[in-house]
Scaffold this active site. Structure first.
Site: not given
Length: 389
Positions: A304, A315, A329
């Protein structure tokens, strides 16, 4: 819920942080999922009252209304409607459960000191045991299966229900009351009776490792944990590398995860998410430390909000991610108040990393695989990135 542990929360201490949009991943045993940020942090009660039912929110509300008209349980009817909808992360809370759910995010709880998650086969697995807790004293270990609570089987139940059972929500059980746990470890099955206690999450821990490495471990993103991470970065020796240990982190408040990301980023995108098709974005604050080497450590218990943070630093080329694939999740839940005062928290969208990668059901793949000795490997990699001192 998904990805949280059964840690059980405090009762009626003070209202927790506002939860508007939430990632329903389990801060196990009573802890919670993460909430997405909002500018005006109104109380969660105000937020759920103002949420207009749409889609299967309306179906769940209708089921609750019909049950009440027939003199039946609105909560049970709502749970059946959520189950029929196929919403994997959907959950229904009584009014008291939802209040305690919020309070957990303030970092205090009543429970036994377990973190757990729902495995893919529906069984409940212990992921972490708090040192010095009732569970630790009873000899419970990570990897043990929690098969029953007070004689009630846990297999196939949502983690939210298991959490409520561990806390004793049905009887508003305080610290000092006992709970009987059915456990399994390999071929051994046994029962332990443990006594609930008042515990604090202590979700951020900082230590110095060899070679000028600072290790920051975040167990869950509770209120104030983001600022604790930022302060730990500020206090680290100049030029020292950092290991951000998110293993077993089942999520928490997304606002806090974004604040933690701001410790390592100079503003910019952390994640995007959609709510019923409307695209939104989360941004880091400016002036984070973008120069010191950073390794983020993850595993299958990283969920999460912790996955959101991991995806952002990966990224954006800010960190090398070491460990094993994260849980996956990445869905967004929105709460709505049901006619009897209970709350239905249903999936309305999903989040993506800055490069557009979906996380839900996929997880995040580390740059460097490591299982046994992952922390030592992360520290070695970090010292290599830092170069000679």
């Amino acid at each position: 819920m998904s990805g949280r542990d059964p840690f059980c929360q405090p009762r009626r201490t003070r209202r927790g942080a506002a939860l508007t949009l939430m990632f329903a991943s389990v801060l196990v045993a009573g802890a919670a999922t993460g909430s997405l940020p909002q500018a005006d942090r109104k109380s969660a009660a105000d937020e759920v009252r103002s949420a207009a039912p749409a889609g299967h929110h309306a179906d769940v509300t209708r089921a609750a209304e019909e049950a009440m008209a027939d003199g039946k349980s609105a909560v049970e009817a709502a749970k059946r409607a959520v189950s029929r909808s196929g919403d994997r992360w959907g959950a229904v809370y009584s009014q008291g459960e939802y209040e305690e759910f919020e309070e957990t995010l303030d970092g205090q709880y009543t429970g036994v000191g377990l973190w757990a998650r729902s495995a893919r086969d529906g069984r409940i697995e212990v992921t972490k045991v708090r040192a010095g807790s009732p569970a630790a004293t009873a000899g419970i270990r990570p990897g043990d299966l929690l098969r029953s609570v007070d004689g009630e089987k846990t297999d196939g139940r949502p983690v939210t229900e298991v959490v409520a059972m561990l806390r004793g929500d049905a009887t508003d059980a305080p610290a000092g009351t006992t709970v009987r746990l059915g456990l399994e470890r390999g071929t051994r099955a046994w029962t332990e009776t443990v006594r609930r206690a008042q515990l604090s999450t202590d979700s951020v821990a900082v230590r110095k490792a060899a070679g000028s490495v600072t290790v920051i471990r975040v167990d869950t993103f509770t209120k104030g944990s983001g600022d604790q991470v930022r302060e730990a970065v500020r206090q680290a020796p100049p030029g020292a590398g950092i290991v951000l240990d998110l293993r077993g982190n089942s999520g928490g408040l997304v606002t806090e995860a974004v604040t933690a990301a701001s410790a390592f980023l100079d503003g910019g995108l952390v994640a995007t998410y959609d709510v019923d098709g409307e695209q939104r974005a989360l941004h880091a604050e400016p002036d984070g430390d973008t120069t010191r080497p950073l390794v983020t450590l993850v595993d299958g218990g990283t969920m999460s909000a912790a996955e959101l943070l991991t995806g952002a630093v990966q990224d954006r080329g800010r960190a090398l991610v070491v460990g094993s694939r994260t849980f996956g999740k990445g869905s967004v839940q929105m709460p709505s108040r049901l006619p009897d005062g209970s709350v239905a928290e249903l999936t309305v969208g999903h989040y993506r990393t800055p490069s557009g990668r979906a996380v839900d059901g996929r997880g995040i793949t580390p740059d460097l695989d490591a299982d046994e000795g992952a922390l030592q490997r992360a520290e070695t990699v970090l010292r290599g990135l830092a170069g000679p001192s």
